[in-house]
Design an enzyme around this catalytic site. Structure first.
Site, PDB file in Angstrom:
ATOM      1  N   GLU A  45       0.827  -1.205   0.000  1.00 19.69           N
ATOM      2  CA  GLU A  45       0.000   0.000   0.000  1.00 19.69           C
ATOM      3  C   GLU A  45       0.864   1.258   0.000  1.00 19.69           C
ATOM      4  O   GLU A  45       1.856   1.355   0.717  1.00 19.69           O
ATOM      5  CB  GLU A  45      -0.884  -0.027   1.255  1.00 19.69           C
ATOM      6  CG  GLU A  45      -1.779   1.185   1.443  1.00 19.69           C
ATOM      7  CD  GLU A  45      -2.602   1.108   2.730  1.00 19.69           C
ATOM      8  OE1 GLU A  45      -3.599   1.818   2.833  1.00 19.69           O
ATOM      9  OE2 GLU A  45      -2.227   0.313   3.625  1.00 19.69           O
ATOM     10  N   LYS A 113      -9.436   2.422  -2.244  1.00 18.30           N
ATOM     11  CA  LYS A 113      -9.708   1.952  -0.885  1.00 18.30           C
ATOM     12  C   LYS A 113     -11.089   2.426  -0.433  1.00 18.30           C
ATOM     13  O   LYS A 113     -11.446   3.605  -0.572  1.00 18.30           O
ATOM     14  CB  LYS A 113      -8.622   2.469   0.053  1.00 18.30           C
ATOM     15  CG  LYS A 113      -8.605   1.817   1.430  1.00 18.30           C
ATOM     16  CD  LYS A 113      -7.357   2.266   2.190  1.00 18.30           C
ATOM     17  CE  LYS A 113      -7.210   1.590   3.532  1.00 18.30           C
ATOM     18  NZ  LYS A 113      -5.963   1.998   4.216  1.00 18.30           N
ATOM     19  N   CYS A 149      -5.598  -3.043   2.411  1.00 23.29           N
ATOM     20  CA  CYS A 149      -5.362  -3.003   3.856  1.00 23.29           C
ATOM     21  C   CYS A 149      -6.658  -3.097   4.652  1.00 23.29           C
ATOM     22  O   CYS A 149      -7.207  -4.174   4.824  1.00 23.29           O
ATOM     23  CB  CYS A 149      -4.572  -1.744   4.219  1.00 23.29           C
ATOM     24  SG  CYS A 149      -3.737  -1.848   5.830  1.00 23.29           S
ATOM     25  N   SER A 175       0.701  -1.863   7.250  1.00 18.75           N
ATOM     26  CA  SER A 175       0.237  -2.224   8.600  1.00 18.75           C
ATOM     27  C   SER A 175       1.388  -2.092   9.582  1.00 18.75           C
ATOM     28  O   SER A 175       2.331  -2.884   9.548  1.00 18.75           O
ATOM     29  CB  SER A 175      -0.300  -3.658   8.603  1.00 18.75           C
ATOM     30  OG  SER A 175      -0.731  -4.033   9.894  1.00 18.75           O
ATOM     31  N   GLY A 290      23.142  11.236  26.785  1.00 21.15           N
ATOM     32  CA  GLY A 290      23.691  11.322  28.122  1.00 21.15           C
ATOM     33  C   GLY A 290      23.621   9.962  28.790  1.00 21.15           C
ATOM     34  O   GLY A 290      22.548   9.348  28.858  1.00 21.15           O
ATOM     35  N   GLY A 293      24.512   6.015  33.901  1.00 20.28           N
ATOM     36  CA  GLY A 293      24.774   4.851  34.745  1.00 20.28           C
ATOM     37  C   GLY A 293      23.501   4.137  35.134  1.00 20.28           C
ATOM     38  O   GLY A 293      23.540   3.125  35.831  1.00 20.28           O
ATOM     39  N   SER A 297      19.223   4.855  30.057  1.00 20.74           N
ATOM     40  CA  SER A 297      20.256   5.276  29.101  1.00 20.74           C
ATOM     41  C   SER A 297      21.094   4.084  28.656  1.00 20.74           C
ATOM     42  O   SER A 297      21.613   4.064  27.530  1.00 20.74           O
ATOM     43  CB  SER A 297      21.143   6.363  29.709  1.00 20.74           C
ATOM     44  OG  SER A 297      21.816   5.909  30.864  1.00 20.74           O
ATOM     45  N   ASN A 373      16.085  20.556  38.798  1.00 21.11           N
ATOM     46  CA  ASN A 373      15.843  20.725  37.361  1.00 21.11           C
ATOM     47  C   ASN A 373      16.935  21.536  36.682  1.00 21.11           C
ATOM     48  O   ASN A 373      17.187  21.357  35.478  1.00 21.11           O
ATOM     49  CB  ASN A 373      14.480  21.374  37.143  1.00 21.11           C
ATOM     50  CG  ASN A 373      13.333  20.418  37.385  1.00 21.11           C
ATOM     51  OD1 ASN A 373      13.519  19.207  37.397  1.00 21.11           O
ATOM     52  ND2 ASN A 373      12.146  20.950  37.590  1.00 21.11           N
ATOM     53  N   THR A 397      15.910   9.540  26.626  1.00 21.44           N
ATOM     54  CA  THR A 397      15.929   8.175  27.169  1.00 21.44           C
ATOM     55  C   THR A 397      14.814   7.883  28.168  1.00 21.44           C
ATOM     56  O   THR A 397      14.928   6.950  28.956  1.00 21.44           O
ATOM     57  CB  THR A 397      17.284   7.901  27.848  1.00 21.44           C
ATOM     58  OG1 THR A 397      17.465   8.817  28.935  1.00 21.44           O
ATOM     59  CG2 THR A 397      18.441   8.058  26.870  1.00 21.44           C
TER      60      THR A 397
END
Length: 554
Positions: A45, A113, A149, A175, A290, A293, A297, A373, A397
């Site tokens: 499609e 369609k 589809c 799909s 970044g 640890g 990530s 922050n 992440t």
């Protein structure tokens, strides 16, 4: 009349908007089919444009250019097998999702369609007009019906085709993947085969487009529902199927049956392909992230190396005084295990400068989340500076649990161009890390073995923005949080449903509140791989301003 008919199935990966490039792929596959003696070469499609086009298909210059490309393809491939290929079509001011049948240097037939999906990631009712249900078309004496589809998800189109003489159903699809989607498709297509008593081919796209991954998995069924062919999941592939005429019907000769991996491997493969194609199709050859640890990530770095190769991945540790020695060691060990570049960029001086700048304005106020922050946003600033300087796309992440409740800093750790794990809950991230340590496949560019240190998997998750911080200081245990979110987000359950499932009402109400007030963050977040039918972005669309709260059972 011939008793054998060969179809070449092109399960390929188009690039959105690359009309000439997609047509070139089609010509190459057509040449392969011609050399194999095919009667027809079939593509999925909207192959000429790529899929899902969203509003791009409505742009007149774009859909005209796509139709022109189809006409050129017909002319270039006049001497050989017919072609079936999807693309946009305009007639009498109406725009259709069409399937073009190319024969003898021209468009010999068009299928339009009829059923336009208008749920999950699809808005086709907004974009396309609904075409009439038509009968089969003929290629070398074989009457072929091609429900496009969504048309194959309903009985009426396939039944009309069978009643008007179709001898096989060849279904072109775009799909996209979600977990266990192949089983859903196969069950529906078995129903179509049982209803029509016709052989059926389900032909799907491969490759990534924005958040969506088209996972291939093309298959063919004979009357009765017996599997005749199973092409691989996710890989580009070309296969030839032969139909043989019996006394009163056609059957598909048995072909290869590709191995279908488990759902964790499918999820991981989807994330790898999504990132590889997002970078490849947007022009980014390298990425950075970044490296904290922590587990999120760690899995993103591993996905990036498997997708792009270690030489194209930069990992950056940006420690503060709150970063533990264990996190420093784990991050370096992970980067060394993966073989990618590792940079060490402390944020202490930058943080002191910002703190001193703001001190006169903050005088008399104690430290709070503001100072936490600032650390995250400094890291985001430095990572974006590296991205700009070296032309490497920044990966973000945050897992689905964090994205859901806003446990992430906008303009900080949410900075980035793509998030491979955006639709994977935290508890599944742990399972995914264990799976990757225990499994290696030839499509992974990273090394085999225990690349993610066990210490990363086993230690309690922490943002490390204040002394002795743990995620569970601010959130319920992830096993509880994820179970509630799966109800509220994936199942659209009520608060009362969650309480009946055994969860504390106050905890559920708090999670519901966090979910709703974090909508503005998700609105500005990077796209990420879709793994479920309720991924944040196109699957689940909520208003940013929203005072409603569920009072069920109160």
């Amino acid at each position: 009349m011939a008793d054998r008919f060969r179809i070449t199935l092109a399960q390929l990966n188009p690039t959105m908007g690359d009309l000439a490039g997609n047509a070139a792929k089609a010509r190459d596959a057509w040449a392969t089919g011609k050399a194999a003696g095919a009667d027809m070469v079939a593509f999925p499609e909207m192959f000429i444009t790529g899929y899902n086009t969203q509003d791009l298909a409505m742009k007149p210059a774009f859909h005209r250019a796509a139709m022109d490309e189809v006409d050129r393809l017909a002319q270039d491939c006049a001497d050989g097998p017919a072609i079936g290929i999807g693309g946009p079509y305009v007639e009498d001011g109406k725009l259709y999702n069409a399937y073009f049948i190319l024969q003898g240097g021209k468009v010999a037939h068009r299928v339009l369609k009829h059923h336009l999906p208008n749920e999950t990631v699809f808005d086709e009712v907004r974009i396309f007009d609904s075409g009439s249900i038509s009968g089969p078309y003929v290629v070398n004496g074989l009457r072929i019906g091609s429900p496009i589809c969504e048309d194959a998800w309903y009985e009426d189109v396939a039944e009309t085709l069978a009643e008007t003489g179709a001898e096989i159903l060849l279904i072109p699809n775009g799909s996209p993947y979600f977990r266990n989607k192949l089983e859903v498709r196969q069950n529906l297509m078995v129903a179509r085969v049982v209803e029509t008593d016709l052989p059926l081919v389900y032909l799907n796209l491969a490759g990534g487009q924005d958040d969506q991954v088209f996972d291939g998995g093309t298959f063919a069924l004979n009357p009765g529902g017996d599997l005749a062919l199973q092409m691989p999941l996710f890989d580009e592939d070309i296969a030839h199927i032969d139909l043989l005429r019996g006394d009163d019907s056609w059957r598909i000769e048995q072909g290869p049956k590709a191995h279908i991996p488990g759902d964790m491997e499918q999820d991981y493969r989807a994330m790898v392909i999504a990132l590889r194609d997002y970078c490849g199709k947007t022009g980014f050859g390298k990425v950075l992230l970044g490296l904290s640890g922590g587990i999120d990530s760690a899995i993103v770095a591993t996905i990036a190396v498997d997708a792009l190769g270690a030489e194209n991945v930069r990992c950056v540790m940006l420690p503060s005084e709150y970063t533990s020695q264990g996190s420093l060691d784990d991050a370096k060990d992970l980067a060394e295990n993966l073989g990618c570049r590792y940079d060490y960029v402390p944020i202490t001086e930058s943080r002191d400068a910002v703190t001193n700048t703001l001190a006169p304005l903050f005088e008399g106020r104690g430290e709070d989340i503001t100072e936490e922050n600032i650390q995250s946003r400094l890291r985001g600033l430095l990572l974006m500076a590296l991205s700009n300087k070296f032309g490497e796309m920044l990966l973000t992440t945050g897992n689905k649990s964090e994205v859901a409740v806003g446990y992430a800093t906008i303009y900080g750790d949410m900075n980035g161009g793509y998030n491979p794990i955006k639709d994977m809950y935290k508890t599944r991230v742990f399972d995914c890390c264990r799976w990757r340590n225990d499994n290696h496949r030839d499509w992974m560019q990273g090394p085999a073995g225990e690349v993610i240190p066990v210490s990363i998997i086993e230690k309690p998750p922490s943002a490390e923005l204040r002394p002795d911080q743990k995620d569970e200081d601010s959130l319920p245990p992830y096993e509880v949080l994820d179970a509630i979110l799966m109800l509220l987000v994936d199942a659209e359950a009520s608060v009362e449903d969650c309480v009946r499932a055994g969860f504390d009402r106050d905890t559920v109400k708090r999670i519901e509140h966090l979910l709703y007030i974090s909508e503005y963050k998700r609105f500005q977040s990077a796209p990420g791989t879709r793994l479920s039918p309720r991924a944040f972005w196109l699957d689940r669309r909520y208003p940013i301003v929203n005072r409603w709260r569920d009072q069920s059972g109160a």
